[in-house]
Design a protein around this motif. Structure first.
Motif, PDB file in Angstrom:
ATOM      1  N   LEU A 102     -42.121  43.176  40.510  1.00 43.47           N
ATOM      2  CA  LEU A 102     -42.210  42.512  39.202  1.00 43.47           C
ATOM      3  C   LEU A 102     -42.462  43.542  38.114  1.00 43.47           C
ATOM      4  O   LEU A 102     -41.960  43.414  37.010  1.00 43.47           O
ATOM      5  N   TYR A 160     -38.920  44.697  37.287  1.00 38.79           N
ATOM      6  CA  TYR A 160     -37.806  43.807  36.910  1.00 38.79           C
ATOM      7  C   TYR A 160     -38.192  42.660  35.979  1.00 38.79           C
ATOM      8  O   TYR A 160     -37.326  42.052  35.389  1.00 38.79           O
ATOM      9  N   MET A 161     -39.480  42.346  35.838  1.00 40.83           N
ATOM     10  CA  MET A 161     -39.792  41.184  34.998  1.00 40.83           C
ATOM     11  C   MET A 161     -39.444  41.467  33.537  1.00 40.83           C
ATOM     12  O   MET A 161     -39.476  42.608  33.090  1.00 40.83           O
ATOM     13  N   ARG A 220     -42.049  38.886  28.515  1.00 47.14           N
ATOM     14  CA  ARG A 220     -43.033  38.072  29.238  1.00 47.14           C
ATOM     15  C   ARG A 220     -44.225  38.925  29.659  1.00 47.14           C
ATOM     16  O   ARG A 220     -45.363  38.473  29.622  1.00 47.14           O
ATOM     17  N   PRO A 251     -46.907  35.458  42.295  1.00 53.04           N
ATOM     18  CA  PRO A 251     -45.812  36.417  42.480  1.00 53.04           C
ATOM     19  C   PRO A 251     -45.213  36.418  43.879  1.00 53.04           C
ATOM     20  O   PRO A 251     -44.153  36.983  44.074  1.00 53.04           O
ATOM     21  N   PHE A 254     -43.804  35.029  35.682  1.00 48.71           N
ATOM     22  CA  PHE A 254     -43.299  35.796  36.812  1.00 48.71           C
ATOM     23  C   PHE A 254     -41.868  35.423  37.181  1.00 48.71           C
ATOM     24  O   PHE A 254     -41.393  35.792  38.255  1.00 48.71           O
ATOM     25  N   GLU A 255     -41.195  34.674  36.324  1.00 51.97           N
ATOM     26  CA  GLU A 255     -39.778  34.335  36.504  1.00 51.97           C
ATOM     27  C   GLU A 255     -39.517  33.660  37.839  1.00 51.97           C
ATOM     28  O   GLU A 255     -38.587  33.988  38.558  1.00 51.97           O
ATOM     29  N   ARG A 256     -40.382  32.715  38.182  1.00 55.08           N
ATOM     30  CA  ARG A 256     -40.216  32.022  39.449  1.00 55.08           C
ATOM     31  C   ARG A 256     -39.518  30.682  39.263  1.00 55.08           C
ATOM     32  O   ARG A 256     -39.323  29.955  40.219  1.00 55.08           O
TER      33      ARG A 256
END
Lengths: 280, 136
Positions: free
Chosen positions: A45, A48-49, A53, A173, A247-249
């Protein structure tokens, strides 16, 4: 002469007290952030996050630390100035602690891009700084709990949010979160959500832990349920949704899939919220 | 308001109205959430993954061409290890084949991916199809 000696001595003790505080902060940061420092997804993360954010998370952490310092500050913080100072120190402890541990684990190398190095450290510094703040207060001298103190309603909700955030940061995460929500049916989510609410209420009121809350005999049980447990669960779900989004989940999932993920993460978040009411 | 005394905390009986308002709003939110989940659980049929691919763009990249696509799952079950195979066909012959594997394509969701080809996809017929999946 004697005055000088006395003031030198008090300077000395002030200084050693500050060093002890720093050491407690480092201990707290390690204690609370090590699970995240050793989680693979947190390293990925870090590079790449989405940067906006990450920036949002890092900025949101500042008022959180200040409010936390104001509530549980290690030198019995009374003024907001002290709270801001304590928050800065905690953040200041969190950043080098994460950097040193990440470097010691071989996760920071010279051939990585600056964005990757900074991203990894910045992401880990958030839980580490919360840990440093909690460490300075919780590992420190016992509070004089015999004194009467009252917690205003909004700070009770804030404490629940902090506890929820703490466990969410640990768990959000991981890939397990995603896999679980794919394996579960909506019925499972319903059951998890009811269990979360029951545990939140039970932990705080029914089970007599030290720091547990009790009701006056004449108050019906549902008073506290409506005033504390349900708002606490809403806070836990909100925190859980926010961390999943940061966390782009969530991705391009449909609303019901998102809700299932939020409820799954809401389970540990609800326990964290209840735990914070007992501990802090 | 909560009072602390000898390590025990006691909720006050005479709560401020804002506590009740927050409580009632929260109760409505939780009830709406549970109601929605219950309704979905009862009304939504369980359908197997239904995967479809939509090519978004074809762009030259270093050493070939990149074909970006969306893959969506219309079913109410998530598919794992979804393999997508892209083929370039010219005069009835497969001239190039490239696979890509998605860890997950969530139920009623879509996700993005891309396949690289060495030959120009515009010069031949391009076929992209999901080859299979496993249960998560």
């Amino acid at each position: 002469m004697t005055d000088d000696a006395a003031s030198a001595e008090s300077d000395q003790s002030e200084f050693s007290r500050f060093i002890t505080g720093l050491a407690r902060g480092v201990a707290g940061a390690l204690f609370f952030a090590l699970p995240m420092l050793m989680t693979m997804e947190m390293w990925y993360l870090g590079f790449y996050m989405a940067r906006e954010r990450l920036l949002l998370l890092v900025i949101l952490n500042i008022p959180l630390l200040v409010l936390l310092a104001h509530r549980i500050g290690f030198e019995k913080t009374v003024s907001w100035r002290d709270a801001v100072r304590d928050a800065i120190v905690a953040y200041g402890i969190g950043i080098p602690t994460s950097a040193i541990v990440l470097a010691a684990l071989g996760l920071l190398r010279g051939d990585m891009s600056a964005s990757e190095l900074i991203g990894k450290i910045a992401l880990q510094s958030v839980p580490a700084s919360i840990g440093a703040m909690l460490g300075r207060s919780q590992l420190g001298d016992e509070d004089d709990d015999t004194e009467r103190k009252s917690t205003p309603y909004h700070s009770e909700l804030f404490l629940m949010g902090t506890g929820a955030l703490f466990l969410s940061l640990n768990i959000a995460p991981t890939d397990e979160m995603i896999v679980l929500s794919y394996k579960m049916t909506i019925w499972h989510a319903l059951v998890i959500s009811l269990i979360s609410i029951a545990l939140m209420h039970g932990l705080v009121y029914a089970v007599s832990f030290m720091g547990g809350h009790e009701l006056s005999p004449e108050t019906p049980w549902w008073h506290a349920f409506v005033r504390f447990t349900l708002p606490g669960y809403v806070v836990a779900l909100t925190v859980s949704m926010l961390t999943l989004w940061i966390f782009e989940r969530l991705g391009d999932s449909s609303a019901i899939e998102i809700m299932v993920s939020v409820i799954v993460l809401g389970f540990p978040a609800a326990l964290g919220a209840a735990g914070a009411r007992l501990i802090l | 308001m909560t009072k602390s005394e000898n390590g025990r905390r006691r909720e006050r009986q005479d709560a401020h109205w804002i506590e009740w308002l927050t409580g009632i709003v929260s109760a409505l939110l939780v009830a709406a959430l549970l109601g929605w989940l219950g309704w979905e659980a009862l009304m939504r049929p369980t359908t197997p993954p239904d995967l479809s691919i939509h090519v978004v763009s074809t762009q030259p990249s270093s050493g070939g061409y990149r074909v970006a696509f969306d893959i969506s799952n219309a079913g109410t079950t998530t598919a794992a290890a979804v393999t997508v195979i892209g083929r370039l066909i010219k005069d009835g012959q497969v001239i190039e084949e490239s696979p890509v594997v998605f860890d997950y394509v969530a139920a009623q969701s879509k996700t993005q991916g891309a396949i690289f080809f060495r030959n120009d996809p515009a010069a031949s017929e391009m076929v992209m199809r999901p080859a299979g999946y496993t249960s998560p």
